[in-house]
Scaffold this motif. Structure first.
Motif, PDB file in Angstrom:
ATOM      1  N   UNK A  71      71.686  -9.622  42.362  1.00 35.16           N
ATOM      2  CA  UNK A  71      70.296  -9.774  41.949  1.00 35.16           C
ATOM      3  C   UNK A  71      69.777  -8.529  41.242  1.00 35.16           C
ATOM      4  N   UNK A  72      70.268  -7.334  41.627  1.00 33.90           N
ATOM      5  CA  UNK A  72      69.899  -6.132  40.869  1.00 33.90           C
ATOM      6  C   UNK A  72      70.442  -6.259  39.455  1.00 33.90           C
ATOM      7  N   UNK A  73      71.685  -6.700  39.347  1.00 29.61           N
ATOM      8  CA  UNK A  73      72.290  -6.935  38.034  1.00 29.61           C
ATOM      9  C   UNK A  73      71.453  -7.943  37.247  1.00 29.61           C
ATOM     10  N   UNK A  74      71.077  -9.047  37.913  1.00 33.83           N
ATOM     11  CA  UNK A  74      70.317 -10.110  37.241  1.00 33.83           C
ATOM     12  C   UNK A  74      68.948  -9.617  36.773  1.00 33.83           C
ATOM     13  N   UNK A  75      68.288  -8.792  37.602  1.00 34.38           N
ATOM     14  CA  UNK A  75      66.959  -8.309  37.241  1.00 34.38           C
ATOM     15  C   UNK A  75      67.029  -7.338  36.055  1.00 34.38           C
ATOM     16  N   UNK A  76      68.006  -6.437  36.070  1.00 33.56           N
ATOM     17  CA  UNK A  76      68.150  -5.522  34.928  1.00 33.56           C
ATOM     18  C   UNK A  76      68.427  -6.323  33.664  1.00 33.56           C
ATOM     19  N   UNK A  77      69.273  -7.346  33.787  1.00 31.21           N
ATOM     20  CA  UNK A  77      69.547  -8.194  32.615  1.00 31.21           C
ATOM     21  C   UNK A  77      68.297  -8.977  32.211  1.00 31.21           C
ATOM     22  N   UNK A  78      67.461  -9.331  33.188  1.00 30.08           N
ATOM     23  CA  UNK A  78      66.212 -10.027  32.862  1.00 30.08           C
ATOM     24  C   UNK A  78      65.284  -9.128  32.049  1.00 30.08           C
ATOM     25  N   UNK A  79      65.273  -7.819  32.367  1.00 30.55           N
ATOM     26  CA  UNK A  79      64.487  -6.884  31.560  1.00 30.55           C
ATOM     27  C   UNK A  79      64.983  -6.876  30.113  1.00 30.55           C
ATOM     28  N   UNK A  80      66.308  -6.943  29.962  1.00 26.33           N
ATOM     29  CA  UNK A  80      66.884  -6.953  28.607  1.00 26.33           C
ATOM     30  C   UNK A  80      66.510  -8.242  27.888  1.00 26.33           C
ATOM     31  N   UNK A  81      66.594  -9.376  28.592  1.00 23.93           N
ATOM     32  CA  UNK A  81      66.227 -10.658  27.959  1.00 23.93           C
ATOM     33  C   UNK A  81      64.758 -10.644  27.533  1.00 23.93           C
ATOM     34  N   UNK A  82      63.924  -9.992  28.338  1.00 24.40           N
ATOM     35  CA  UNK A  82      62.505  -9.876  27.974  1.00 24.40           C
ATOM     36  C   UNK A  82      62.362  -9.080  26.685  1.00 24.40           C
ATOM     37  N   UNK A  83      63.180  -8.048  26.532  1.00 26.15           N
ATOM     38  CA  UNK A  83      63.134  -7.243  25.313  1.00 26.15           C
ATOM     39  C   UNK A  83      63.608  -8.062  24.113  1.00 26.15           C
ATOM     40  N   UNK A  84      64.602  -8.924  24.326  1.00 25.58           N
ATOM     41  CA  UNK A  84      65.081  -9.806  23.254  1.00 25.58           C
ATOM     42  C   UNK A  84      63.932 -10.649  22.725  1.00 25.58           C
ATOM     43  N   UNK A  85      63.137 -11.199  23.631  1.00 26.01           N
ATOM     44  CA  UNK A  85      62.029 -12.066  23.218  1.00 26.01           C
ATOM     45  C   UNK A  85      60.949 -11.289  22.479  1.00 26.01           C
ATOM     46  N   UNK A  86      60.851  -9.980  22.762  1.00 23.37           N
ATOM     47  CA  UNK A  86      59.857  -9.151  22.067  1.00 23.37           C
ATOM     48  C   UNK A  86      60.296  -8.814  20.645  1.00 23.37           C
ATOM     49  N   UNK A  87      61.599  -8.710  20.452  1.00 22.28           N
ATOM     50  CA  UNK A  87      62.133  -8.347  19.136  1.00 22.28           C
ATOM     51  C   UNK A  87      62.276  -9.594  18.270  1.00 22.28           C
ATOM     52  N   UNK A  88      61.237 -10.358  18.128  1.00 17.27           N
ATOM     53  CA  UNK A  88      61.304 -11.583  17.352  1.00 17.27           C
ATOM     54  C   UNK A  88      61.431 -11.272  15.857  1.00 17.27           C
ATOM     55  N   UNK A  89      62.267 -12.055  15.217  1.00 22.36           N
ATOM     56  CA  UNK A  89      62.454 -11.912  13.780  1.00 22.36           C
ATOM     57  C   UNK A  89      61.240 -12.503  13.074  1.00 22.36           C
ATOM     58  N   UNK A  90      60.522 -11.665  12.334  1.00 22.83           N
ATOM     59  CA  UNK A  90      59.332 -12.156  11.636  1.00 22.83           C
ATOM     60  C   UNK A  90      59.699 -12.846  10.324  1.00 22.83           C
ATOM     61  N   UNK A  91      60.981 -12.772   9.952  1.00 23.43           N
ATOM     62  CA  UNK A  91      61.443 -13.475   8.763  1.00 23.43           C
ATOM     63  C   UNK A  91      61.387 -14.980   9.064  1.00 23.43           C
ATOM     64  N   UNK A  92      60.554 -15.708   8.332  1.00 25.23           N
ATOM     65  CA  UNK A  92      60.328 -17.124   8.613  1.00 25.23           C
ATOM     66  C   UNK A  92      61.567 -17.973   8.326  1.00 25.23           C
TER      67      UNK A  92
END
Length: 321
Positions: A71-92
């Motif tokens: 679960x520690x592994x999963x939570x750290x990876x969840x932080x990374x997945x959250x960052x993925x969603x923030x780095x959205x490609x603005x190229x339409x």
């Protein structure tokens, strides 16, 4: 200092009107009141920040089978997945994230490896951008996106600015750094098994004493079918090392974590005067292993399950049970 329920509730009270309700939701998601995600302040505060900023329930962010390490592994990876969603490609044209989850993980791992090899907790923005440029070429990212991604890397959520050193970054917490060092090491071990080339692994393990938490994150990260081959490779690495380095001790640190819970179909031989010390065997389940000509220094077998274990021609200077 570890936190208790009292500190958890007090901290939640700064952000939520019903801290008890939020706390109970987190406990239900973790399936335990003693879970390390509750007792370690740096992890608990980051989880609370996500729940408060994203306005989500604990079960939406925390998914676990109750295993603390997973679960520690999963939570750290969840932080990374959250960052993925923030780095959205603005190229339409695509609407996809700039980098995938796997690419974020590889970037953070190579940054952690650079820190390990230079034995520092800091890394310059220029070095991050250099490493990222190399990866972007490997990933065949479009040229028009490269400058945008490189610029965004300066504000990665898991890499924070260093006080009075604006041009440097560090991991948000030492444990995050160790987590990604372990990811880098696992990648090197898999490459070693596939290629047989020991140079990169030997270099990595000879630099300094490996933190126990790095080895801990390697638990159950090597496939069962590869474990016996890897132990054989470790034996050869130590045998080929003609001068004392950190290699011998680091392999001794890794082996109990890699073998923990593995039900070997035949006797595994650990040999070549590999050195084991301190608490690395605590709370492990070890099965069908022969330790031949190994050194055990101030070793603890507290809460350790040993079955089919043979100690041959080995030395012990102190044992705690």
């Amino acid at each position: 200092k570890d936190w208790t329920e009292k500190e958890n509730l007090e901290y939640l009270g700064y952000f939520f009107e019903s801290p008890r309700s939020i706390y109970d939701d987190i406990v239900r998601a973790l399936k335990s009141k003693e879970h390390p995600l509750l007792t370690r302040p740096y992890l608990f505060t980051k989880i609370v920040k996500v729940l408060q900023e994203d306005k989500i329930n604990a079960s939406e962010f925390i998914t676990t089978d109750g295993n603390p390490l997973d679960s520690i592994n999963d939570v750290i990876e969840a932080f990374v997945r959250r960052e993925v969603s923030k780095w959205k490609d603005t190229d339409k044209e695509t609407g996809k994230p700039y980098l995938t989850f796997e690419e974020h993980m590889e970037l953070l791992s190579i940054i952690a490896q650079e820190m390990w090899e230079t034995q520092t907790d800091l890394i310059s923005v220029e070095t991050i951008q250099f490493l990222l440029s190399y990866l972007l070429d490997n990933w065949k990212v479009e040229e028009k996106l490269k400058p945008i991604i490189i610029r965004m890397s300066e504000s990665h959520a898991l890499l924070i600015p260093v006080e009075n050193k604006d041009n440097f970054r560090k991991f948000d917490h030492l444990e995050f750094k160790n987590f990604f060092i372990s990811k880098s090491l696992i990648g090197l071990l898999k490459n070693y098994l596939e290629s047989g080339n020991a140079n990169l692994v030997r270099k990595f393990l000879s630099i300094a004493q490996l933190p126990d938490s790095v080895a801990r994150y390697c638990t159950k990260r090597v496939e069962g079918a590869n474990i016996e081959g890897l132990i054989g490779r470790f034996n050869k690495l130590v045998s080929d090392e003609w001068k004392p380095t950190y290699l011998q001790a680091n392999i001794g640190t890794l082996i109990p974590f890699i073998l923990d819970g593995y039900r070997a179909p035949r006797l595994i031989s650990v040999e070549q005067k590999i050195t084991f010390s301190s608490l690395i065997f605590e709370a492990k389940s070890l099965y069908n292993i022969k330790f031949d000509s190994c050194n055990f220094i101030n070793i603890s077998f507290k809460d350790t399950s040993l079955a089919g274990i043979i100690f041959s021609n080995s030395t012990f200077n102190e044992i705690r049970i």
